[in-house]
Design an enzyme around this catalytic site. Structure first.
Site, PDB file in Angstrom:
ATOM      1  N   ASN A   1       6.867   8.165  -4.829  1.00 59.03           N
ATOM      2  CA  ASN A   1       6.222   8.586  -6.073  1.00 59.03           C
ATOM      3  C   ASN A   1       5.348   7.468  -6.634  1.00 59.03           C
ATOM      4  O   ASN A   1       5.013   6.517  -5.936  1.00 59.03           O
ATOM      5  CB  ASN A   1       7.290   8.994  -7.093  1.00 59.03           C
TER       6      ASN A   1
ATOM      7  N   CYS B   1       6.085   5.079  -8.546  1.00 59.31           N
ATOM      8  CA  CYS B   1       6.725   3.765  -8.644  1.00 59.31           C
ATOM      9  C   CYS B   1       7.623   3.446  -7.463  1.00 59.31           C
ATOM     10  O   CYS B   1       8.412   2.508  -7.528  1.00 59.31           O
ATOM     11  CB  CYS B   1       7.531   3.679  -9.937  1.00 59.31           C
TER      12      CYS B   1
ATOM     13  N   GLU C   1      10.293   4.747  -6.090  1.00 56.48           N
ATOM     14  CA  GLU C   1      11.746   4.860  -6.058  1.00 56.48           C
ATOM     15  C   GLU C   1      12.236   6.263  -5.677  1.00 56.48           C
ATOM     16  O   GLU C   1      13.423   6.449  -5.412  1.00 56.48           O
ATOM     17  CB  GLU C   1      12.368   4.441  -7.410  1.00 56.48           C
TER      18      GLU C   1
END
Length: 998
Positions: free
Chosen positions: A587, A589, A591
């Site tokens: 995604n 970021c 994670e």
């Protein structure tokens, strides 16, 4: 500097022209005035700035400075610089404060690296301040003997300024806080008041006064927050009563119960709050509110909530903090059977900061459009209609605060044949440019910028152009300056790099199945396609040396901060949902690792446990942690059903699989509470222990929810259903790699839980993901996610402004050693918040409070590897390098792959994240003169890390790359970056435009 006054004649003989009135030449007509400490007003005169600077140089360098043309020129330049800044930022009415002028002089000295002179100037100011305090004490003024000042109301009428109430509010703000005093805040506040001061200026004055003391005593951050509360109470209560209305914190103990229903009604009437919330038992709900928790905020946290989270009508906030948390909790409990009890349970967790929901949940819970999810992952198809539908979906998903990850690998590459037009494709890059501009256009209602990350597999024929997307040179039509990018790297590529093999780039229209394959199946298909190129069956391809592409990937990562390095195979091989699809990207970021397809848009709902609130000096409070995780998982699961879905593919996917991502924050604070240095084997063991505990309780909570509410729809066939938990999936990854050595030890009763998972089932297909917590950690007043401390004293920037941040734990320990004083503050500023080079600080504290760039990043990878073994998703892992080199980057990212990490996030270099020298005093908030924005970055060689055990690499992570390994920086040696190397636009730490998922 004790005989400065006696040097006046020498100063005048040194530069007599300094005393000419040059203010008109700097500012046009001299309409600028200075308010002196006694309240009198005088004209602004730059000649006095020259005097102050000259005195400082004479005090530091002696009489040799008096004949120096160099010093003469420096003083002239600084005077011009300081004057320009002051006049540009002059307050309404063209007034300046004496302290503001002196702050700018000190700032100019620090910025120009004249630290010896600045130190003398700081000490002189402190001496003068002590003398003035003695004089004020001797005057023995009575509290009631205040100047006769009036306040101008909004309607223009004047009313006497109530000094008694002002003193009461300041006294309340300082109550029960160690190391703070109301008297200096009160005196500093009075100094900034004048006859006819507006209501808004009066509210702001004590806040600004308290903030000037934060760098000396961190508890003034709580004082500032409590004074901001008074401003907020006036704003909210006056709005609801249609007349000026104020209340102190003690008065709110009784008023919250009546205020909350009124605030709820105002929000409903304005169309901001779901009318269903009015059907709760509001008497019971209101009685459960705990007004005292308003006092737990630090200034940065409360200002962030004020600016961006509290509901408002035409800019006027009507939500107080506990009303905000209760509204969010009620929204999350809206479909519960006993919803009042659950709302109160949720409220208790949120308002006590033991757990915090993600930003979209805080923004939108309980509103008429409850889009509560943090992350959305999509796969872009290879046709024009599908591409532009995906871009449209991005806009709809971003509108309500969703962060986006797009898989662009299926889109055919440059030069591929287009059957419909009998032409050649321009590749994926032009479409990425459109997606980039769409993200900027949709700015999430002004709350934060739209944000998207594009992923591309390493075998895609456009990968080389993809690497250049964030460069500042070249054809701007093929650049995406605002879009994040990430490499989706298969294990086969890394094996070719290690073995110095060749690598073939393909267009996906020629190799359509590679996109959905991983592990041994991917290797077999890829090698078959390579054979087809030899046979002439595929013509649109390119063969390169794998290590050359790897070097270029690392070069771009170093120069631009992108694309990030993420690993396809561990994300898929360890995925619990591999029976129902493929993980094609992460995604925004890095994670989240969920399946995507043309029919399914993956959705993840995030929240983070505040680990710092669950540890003592003796270790983890497991009973408290179990309770927190159980309630948090219920909140996250509720999001799936409550959520407002802007596109049907997201709803379809989320209801089928019900993934959530429970993470953590405050890891560094927890270590410091237990006196464990980040760069230590003990920290690695704690990362393992704490993540195991969170994982155990999260999985157990999901099983409990399954028993109560039913399994998620696609449970059968998952790794869960086969009794394969995240710790067990390490064996699956090990089978595909020749060398894979990760600690497999456990502490808890996993066998019993494993059987419960198989027999009862899981409510959620995925349970854990460690997000960056860029903003919610500020709200809770703890360190970000799993991050080491950036600095112990620095200026933090976000969308609410710039804020002084001081490591309160360090200050407490320095006070205990009796070495916290003005000189220590000055030294911390000089060394950019680093303790490693300050001789007065004992070695044990240097190790405990080592900052991110003093640590060898291999420690971060080893700790991350221990967490990763428990995670069914991934973690946002930033890596830090103080003195980057090609070999270091190569070693670091190969180690990340070898340790089985699924993803990495930003690479941060010390020069690219350098914070300018600042006095800090008076520089907080939107008026701050110190910037950490890209425009403020000046290329420079970083300071060497202090010689400390904290900077040594962990013995558990031996170097795996030979010293002759090639540098990713073309034309440079493997062990150094030249002093003049440009550092590019690598992401700034706490970049105000990089708010991430949370």
């Amino acid at each position: 500097m004790s005989d400065l006054l006696e040097q006046e004649l020498l100063v005048r003989s040194f530069h007599p022209e300094h005393f000419s009135d040059s203010s008109k030449s700097l500012s046009g007509e001299n309409t600028y005035q200075v308010i002196r400490r006694n309240g009198s007003v005088t004209d602004f005169n730059p000649a006095k700035i020259k005097t102050a600077l000259t005195k400082a140089f004479l005090a530091a360098e002696g009489e040799t400075a008096s004949g120096s043309h160099r010093v003469h020129d420096i003083i002239d330049d600084m005077t011009q610089q300081v004057s320009s800044v002051l006049l540009r930022r002059a307050a309404p009415g063209h007034t300046l404060q004496i302290e503001d002028i002196q702050d700018q002089v000190e700032l100019a000295l620090m910025r120009s690296e004249h630290h010896k002179v600045a130190r003398a100037y700081v000490l002189y100011r402190e001496d003068r301040a002590r003398e003035r305090a003695k004089v004020e004490g001797r005057k023995k003024k009575k509290k009631g003997n205040q100047p006769n000042l009036n306040v101008k109301n909004a309607d223009g009428t004047l009313a006497p300024l109530d000094f008694d109430r002002l003193a009461t509010v300041i006294d309340e703000a300082c109550a029960n806080l160690e190391g703070v005093s109301a008297d200096p805040v009160f005196e500093e506040t009075k100094r900034n008041l004048y006859d006819g001061v507006s209501v808004a200026e009066l509210a702001l004055a004590p806040i600004m006064a308290a903030r000037t003391f934060v760098e000396r005593e961190p508890n003034y951050a709580f004082v500032s927050a409590r004074l901001l509360l008074d401003k907020l109470r006036y704003e909210a209560l006056s709005f609801l009563s249609d007349r000026p209305d104020q209340a102190t914190q003690s008065e709110m103990q009784d008023r919250y119960a009546t205020y909350f229903p009124a605030a709820l009604k105002a929000g409903i009437d304005a169309g901001l709050i779901d009318p269903e919330l009015a059907r709760f038992d509001l008497k019971k709900i209101s009685a459960a509110i705990k007004p005292d928790r308003d006092l737990n905020f630090q200034y940065l946290g409360l200002q962030t909530l004020y600016d961006r989270y509290f509901l408002h009508i035409k800019g006027t906030r009507f939500e107080l903090p506990q009303a905000f948390f209760m509204r969010v909790a009620m929204g999350l409990a809206i479909r519960e059977v006993n919803r009042e009890d659950k709302a109160i349970e949720f409220y208790d967790q949120l308002s006590s900061f033991v757990f915090m929901a993600s930003t979209p949940t805080l923004f939108n819970s309980g509103t008429c459009r409850p889009q509560l999810s943090s992350c959305f992952l999509t796969t872009v198809p290879d046709d024009l209609e599908g591409i532009f539908k995906s871009i449209r979906d991005n806009a709809l998903l971003a509108k309500y605060s969703g962060g986006l990850g797009n898989d662009w690998t299926p889109v055919r590459g440059l030069g591929a044949h287009i059957k419909g037009t009998n032409g050649e494709s321009q590749g994926v890059v032009p479409f990425l440019k459109v997606a980039n501009d769409t993200a900027i256009a949709v700015n999430q209602g002004g709350k934060r910028k739209g944000a998207v990350c594009a992923y591309l597999e390493t075998w895609h024929i456009d990968i080389e152009e993809f690497l250049d997307l964030r460069k500042n040179t070249g054809d701007d039509r093929r650049r995406t300056h605002d879009m994040n990018t990430a490499n989706w790297v298969p294990d086969l590529f890394m094996e070719r790099v290690v073995n110095d093999g060749s690598w073939t780039l393909f267009s996906p229209d020629d190799t359509p199945d590679l996109h959905d394959l991983y592990g041994n199946a991917f290797k077999a298909a890829y090698e078959a396609y390579e054979d087809k190129t030899v046979a002439g069956q595929i013509t649109n391809f390119k063969t390169i040396r794998a290590v050359d592409l790897w070097r270029r990937m690392l070069t771009m990562l170093f120069e631009t901060g992108h694309p990030w390095i993420t690993f396809k195979d561990p994300c898929n091989i360890r995925s619990p949902q591999q029976h129902r699809g493929v993980v094609h990207s992460s995604n925004l970021c890095t994670e989240i690792t969920l399946n995507t397809s043309h029919d399914e848009v993956a959705v993840c709902n995030l929240g983070s446990v505040n680990l710092a609130a669950h540890v003592t000096e003796k270790g983890i409070d497991h009973a408290k942690l179990a309770k927190t995780v159980k309630t948090a998982m219920r909140m996250l699961d509720n999001v799936v059903d409550i959520n407002f879905y802007t596109i049907p593919e997201a709803r379809y996917s989320n209801l089928r699989h019900r993934p959530v991502g429970l993470g953590l924050m405050g890891f560094q604070d927890a270590l410091q509470t237990m006196k464990i240095a980040y760069a230590s084997q003990a920290a690695i063991e704690f990362a393992d222990e704490s993540m195991e505990a969170i994982a155990y309780h999260a999985i157990a909570a999901s099983v409990d929810l399954a028993a109560e509410r039913g399994r998620y729809e696609s449970f059968e066939g998952s790794l869960w259903s086969r009794g394969i938990l995240p710790i067990d999936s390490l064996d699956l990854l090990a089978k595909t790699r020749s060398e894979f050595n990760v600690d497999r030890s456990t502490r808890l009763d996993w066998e019993t839980l494993r059987e419960r998972v198989k027999t009862v089932g899981m409510r959620n297909s995925n349970t854990m993901a460690i997000a960056p917590t860029a903003t919610i950690s500020n709200i809770c007043g703890v360190s970000q996610s799993i991050e080491p401390a950036y600095r112990n004293l620095f200026v933090k920037s976000n969308m609410s402004g710039d804020f002084t941040v001081v490591n309160a734990a360090l200050v407490r320990d320095l006070k205990a050693r009796d070495i916290w004083d003005e000189v220590m503050i000055s030294d911390l500023k000089y060394y950019d918040g680093s303790v490693g080079q300050i001789d007065r600080i004992p070695d044990d504290l240097k190790e405990l409070y080592a900052t991110a760039f003093e640590l060898d990043s291999s420690w971060l990878i080893e700790a991350a590897a221990r967490r990763q073994k428990w995670l069914d998703q991934a973690q946002s892992l930033n890596l830090y390098i103080a003195n980057p080199s090609g070999k270091k980057l190569d070693d670091l990212y190969r180690l990340a792959w070898q340790r089985g990490l699924k993803t990495t996030y930003y690479l941060r270099s010390s020069a690219a994240t350098h914070v300018e020298k600042s006095t800090l005093k008076g520089t907080d908030g939107k008026l701050n003169a110190v910037s950490t924005s890209p425009s403020a970055i000046i290329p420079q060689s970083p300071k060497p890390a202090p010689a400390s055990t904290a900077s040594s690499a962990p013995t558990a992570a031996p170097a795996t790359v030979a010293a002759s390994s090639p540098s990713p920086i073309p034309g440079q040696a493997t062990d150094a970056i030249s002093p003049g190397q440009a550092w590019g636009k690598a992401c700034l730490l706490d970049d105000p435009e990089c708010e991430a998922c949370q």
